[in-house]
Design a protein around this motif. Sequence first.
Motif, PDB file in Angstrom:
ATOM      1  N   ALA A  66      81.657 125.528 -15.699  1.00  0.00           N
ATOM      2  CA  ALA A  66      81.139 124.404 -14.907  1.00  0.00           C
ATOM      3  C   ALA A  66      79.652 124.275 -15.193  1.00  0.00           C
ATOM      4  N   THR A  67      79.219 123.044 -15.422  1.00  0.00           N
ATOM      5  CA  THR A  67      77.795 122.803 -15.646  1.00  0.00           C
ATOM      6  C   THR A  67      77.171 122.379 -14.338  1.00  0.00           C
ATOM      7  N   ARG A  68      75.988 122.924 -14.077  1.00  0.00           N
ATOM      8  CA  ARG A  68      75.353 122.650 -12.786  1.00  0.00           C
ATOM      9  C   ARG A  68      73.888 122.293 -12.977  1.00  0.00           C
ATOM     10  N   GLY A  69      73.476 121.197 -12.320  1.00  0.00           N
ATOM     11  CA  GLY A  69      72.052 120.892 -12.236  1.00  0.00           C
ATOM     12  C   GLY A  69      71.570 121.390 -10.888  1.00  0.00           C
ATOM     13  N   GLU A  70      71.270 120.444  -9.972  1.00  0.00           N
ATOM     14  CA  GLU A  70      70.852 120.849  -8.618  1.00  0.00           C
ATOM     15  C   GLU A  70      72.031 120.811  -7.643  1.00  0.00           C
ATOM     16  N   ALA A  71      73.225 120.528  -8.152  1.00  0.00           N
ATOM     17  CA  ALA A  71      74.456 120.520  -7.324  1.00  0.00           C
ATOM     18  C   ALA A  71      74.325 119.615  -6.100  1.00  0.00           C
ATOM     19  N   HIS A  72      73.770 118.430  -6.308  1.00  0.00           N
ATOM     20  CA  HIS A  72      73.706 117.459  -5.217  1.00  0.00           C
ATOM     21  C   HIS A  72      74.979 116.623  -5.118  1.00  0.00           C
ATOM     22  N   ASP A  87      73.993 127.287 -15.379  1.00  0.00           N
ATOM     23  CA  ASP A  87      72.921 126.742 -14.545  1.00  0.00           C
ATOM     24  C   ASP A  87      71.856 126.146 -15.465  1.00  0.00           C
ATOM     25  N   LEU A  88      71.925 124.826 -15.644  1.00  0.00           N
ATOM     26  CA  LEU A  88      71.066 124.179 -16.641  1.00  0.00           C
ATOM     27  C   LEU A  88      69.649 123.934 -16.156  1.00  0.00           C
ATOM     28  N   THR A  89      69.341 124.340 -14.930  1.00  0.00           N
ATOM     29  CA  THR A  89      67.953 124.150 -14.477  1.00  0.00           C
ATOM     30  C   THR A  89      66.991 125.011 -15.298  1.00  0.00           C
ATOM     31  N   SER A  90      67.554 125.930 -16.096  1.00  0.00           N
ATOM     32  CA  SER A  90      66.683 126.723 -16.990  1.00  0.00           C
ATOM     33  C   SER A  90      66.169 125.881 -18.165  1.00  0.00           C
ATOM     34  N   LEU A  91      66.844 124.793 -18.487  1.00  0.00           N
ATOM     35  CA  LEU A  91      66.397 123.931 -19.598  1.00  0.00           C
ATOM     36  C   LEU A  91      65.529 122.811 -19.023  1.00  0.00           C
ATOM     37  N   ASN A  92      64.339 123.177 -18.556  1.00  0.00           N
ATOM     38  CA  ASN A  92      63.539 122.205 -17.787  1.00  0.00           C
ATOM     39  C   ASN A  92      62.206 121.885 -18.436  1.00  0.00           C
ATOM     40  N   GLY A 109      67.738 119.954 -17.795  1.00  0.00           N
ATOM     41  CA  GLY A 109      67.607 120.540 -16.461  1.00  0.00           C
ATOM     42  C   GLY A 109      66.301 120.199 -15.770  1.00  0.00           C
ATOM     43  N   LEU A 110      65.472 119.365 -16.423  1.00  0.00           N
ATOM     44  CA  LEU A 110      64.209 118.966 -15.789  1.00  0.00           C
ATOM     45  C   LEU A 110      64.503 118.092 -14.578  1.00  0.00           C
ATOM     46  N   LYS A 111      63.730 118.292 -13.504  1.00  0.00           N
ATOM     47  CA  LYS A 111      63.899 117.430 -12.329  1.00  0.00           C
ATOM     48  C   LYS A 111      63.165 116.116 -12.568  1.00  0.00           C
ATOM     49  N   TRP A 112      63.770 115.037 -12.123  1.00  0.00           N
ATOM     50  CA  TRP A 112      63.149 113.709 -12.254  1.00  0.00           C
ATOM     51  C   TRP A 112      61.769 113.687 -11.619  1.00  0.00           C
ATOM     52  N   MET A 113      61.576 114.398 -10.527  1.00  0.00           N
ATOM     53  CA  MET A 113      60.292 114.435  -9.825  1.00  0.00           C
ATOM     54  C   MET A 113      59.166 114.872 -10.766  1.00  0.00           C
ATOM     55  N   ASP A 114      59.458 115.913 -11.566  1.00  0.00           N
ATOM     56  CA  ASP A 114      58.443 116.436 -12.490  1.00  0.00           C
ATOM     57  C   ASP A 114      58.244 115.468 -13.652  1.00  0.00           C
ATOM     58  N   LEU A 115      59.336 114.883 -14.111  1.00  0.00           N
ATOM     59  CA  LEU A 115      59.241 113.934 -15.220  1.00  0.00           C
ATOM     60  C   LEU A 115      58.401 112.713 -14.816  1.00  0.00           C
ATOM     61  N   LEU A 133      64.563 112.327  -6.105  1.00  0.00           N
ATOM     62  CA  LEU A 133      64.048 112.780  -7.403  1.00  0.00           C
ATOM     63  C   LEU A 133      64.165 114.304  -7.564  1.00  0.00           C
ATOM     64  N   GLY A 134      64.755 114.961  -6.582  1.00  0.00           N
ATOM     65  CA  GLY A 134      64.907 116.418  -6.644  1.00  0.00           C
ATOM     66  C   GLY A 134      66.173 116.835  -7.383  1.00  0.00           C
ATOM     67  N   VAL A 135      66.634 116.005  -8.309  1.00  0.00           N
ATOM     68  CA  VAL A 135      67.856 116.289  -9.078  1.00  0.00           C
ATOM     69  C   VAL A 135      67.527 116.256 -10.562  1.00  0.00           C
ATOM     70  N   THR A 136      68.457 116.728 -11.392  1.00  0.00           N
ATOM     71  CA  THR A 136      68.134 116.896 -12.810  1.00  0.00           C
ATOM     72  C   THR A 136      68.478 115.656 -13.630  1.00  0.00           C
ATOM     73  N   VAL A 137      67.811 115.561 -14.765  1.00  0.00           N
ATOM     74  CA  VAL A 137      68.069 114.465 -15.694  1.00  0.00           C
ATOM     75  C   VAL A 137      69.537 114.507 -16.134  1.00  0.00           C
ATOM     76  N   GLY A 138      70.019 115.678 -16.526  1.00  0.00           N
ATOM     77  CA  GLY A 138      71.417 115.811 -16.975  1.00  0.00           C
ATOM     78  C   GLY A 138      72.400 115.491 -15.860  1.00  0.00           C
ATOM     79  N   GLY A 139      72.051 115.854 -14.635  1.00  0.00           N
ATOM     80  CA  GLY A 139      72.950 115.629 -13.490  1.00  0.00           C
ATOM     81  C   GLY A 139      73.143 114.153 -13.206  1.00  0.00           C
ATOM     82  N   THR A 140      72.077 113.367 -13.244  1.00  0.00           N
ATOM     83  CA  THR A 140      72.257 111.942 -12.930  1.00  0.00           C
ATOM     84  C   THR A 140      72.825 111.188 -14.133  1.00  0.00           C
ATOM     85  N   LEU A 141      72.440 111.569 -15.353  1.00  0.00           N
ATOM     86  CA  LEU A 141      73.037 110.893 -16.522  1.00  0.00           C
ATOM     87  C   LEU A 141      74.541 111.117 -16.540  1.00  0.00           C
ATOM     88  N   SER A 142      74.983 112.257 -16.023  1.00  0.00           N
ATOM     89  CA  SER A 142      76.407 112.590 -16.041  1.00  0.00           C
ATOM     90  C   SER A 142      77.197 111.853 -14.972  1.00  0.00           C
TER      91      SER A 142
END
Length: 463
Positions: A66-72, A87-92, A109-115, A133-142
């Motif tokens: 299972a792939t996981r960003g911020e699990a929102h 846990d893809l938040t390591s690729l940030n 795994g970068l958070k949109w907030m930081d981007l 914005l506290g979620v990951t780029v990969g999570g919302t694209l998915s």
Amino acid sequence: MDAQQIQELQKVVPGRVSTDAAILSEKSTDFGRMIRRTPGAVVRPASSEEVAQVVRFARSHRIPVATRGEAHTQTGQALTDGGILLDLTSLNTMEGLDASAMTVTCGAGLKWMDLVAATVSKALIPPVLTNNLGVTVGGTLSVAGLGVASYRYGAQGDNALELEVITGTGDRVVCSRDQNGEVFDAVRSGLGQFGIITRAKLKLRACRMMTRTYFLLYDSLPVLMKDATAIMASDRFHYLESWCVPCPQGFRKVGNEILPFAEWFYPLHLTIEYDAASPPDDGAALEGLSFYRKSHVGDRALLEFSNRLEPLFVVWKRMGYWANTHPWMETILPWQMAAPYIQQVLANLPPTLLGGGHVLLWPCRGTTSSIPNFMTPPGEFVMGFGILPGIPPEFIAPAKARLNQASDASMMVGGKRYLSGLIEFDRARWKQHFGAHWTRVMALKRTYDPDGILNPGFIDYGE
Ligand SMILES: Cc1cc2nc3c(=O)[nH]c(=O)nc-3n(C[C@H](O)[C@H](O)[C@H](O)COP(=O)(O)OP(=O)(O)OC[C@H]3O[C@@H](n4cnc5c(N)ncnc54)[C@H](O)[C@@H]3O)c2cc1C
């Protein structure tokens, strides 16, 4: 996973695997807090090559990943029972911001907030941002990534230029509209079913640093919708957001039950981006709109506007809403069916069911997104509608029954569910959701995840 498999995995990606009980427990639930699935191991990869190694290992042992960003997400979309949790938040990492090309490249795994903080400092912004914005780029694209500028620019996935993906076969594919387009189309709104996005190159647009928001209130949904079509046709605002808010009227008898009920109102917040030296003309902005009341006009820096829901999230955390269960039911409705459906649902929605959460409205052009896996009804305009409760776990069963009923009713009128929330589809509902795309979706699964190791169990392929 058994102990030997964990040992082998540790050799494949040394130093990245955790079986610490506290970490497994932390990664065993999501924002929905309705499902608990404990992974066998959590892997925090340091590179896309490590993601590929993990997938190849999992494939050879038929271990679910299972792939996981911020699990929102809220119904276990990013959880696994006993499998490998990536846990893809390591690729940030922010890998490059090219101001002249107006693009940004980052780890998935970068958070949109930081981007956004980095791009706005260069007077550039992603065309679409979600409310959180506290979620990951990969999570919302998915999932898709919808926001208050989607009526102009589509979903976040429409603004992805190039993606690096590790498919379920363990292959690394760089894809875009023109290169390996089938993979590009599979992973956008792909819920991690066909491949894992490890890196994204995203479009940016030039932005102005100030915003002015007009806080308007409507007492009629059809009137709001009429104004929304005029607003979307004219492009005079940059951002458009709306809600349904209850004015509780007390209790009434429904069958044998005594239930609270409400009169519903509809805020519409319209925002213009501007340069500090040339503020907007308020009269021209609001000309011809038929709101019931203008309750406020407020100016904010663009970055503050982008993070405008953070104060709400602080309140939600303080009052316990955040820690509760979240059976969110979001659906995208055909424009013509929206008012009767929404009015019917709201007439029967006890406002207490929300537990302090809200009801979203999301008027949008129906033609701004072209992601094949992101299902929307046909038509020039569509209306998103989301009931977003946060309720104590002991009340979840009746709430879910009511929300699943609203979900089915939305599908009956041609609506398409947004797949991050409460999704309890059987195979018939999956077929209904994907419609003519169902055969293509099953074929993509067979091609890119032939052993069915990526996020199994969420979509019922029936194979
Ligand atoms: C308070 C709140 C507000 C929200 N507002 C909005 C909004 O305005 N607009 C909107 O569109 N959504 C909104 N959402 C939903 C949210 O954007 C989605 O749930 C999104 O998927 C969350 O990102 P995440 O990093 O938490 O992803 P996760 O929940 O961790 O993952 C989502 C799905 O994508 C998969 N996945 C994650 N990363 C990858 C990857 N790199 N490659 C492949 N698959 C991957 C997971 O397996 C899972 O299936 C909101 C959610 C919350 C809780």
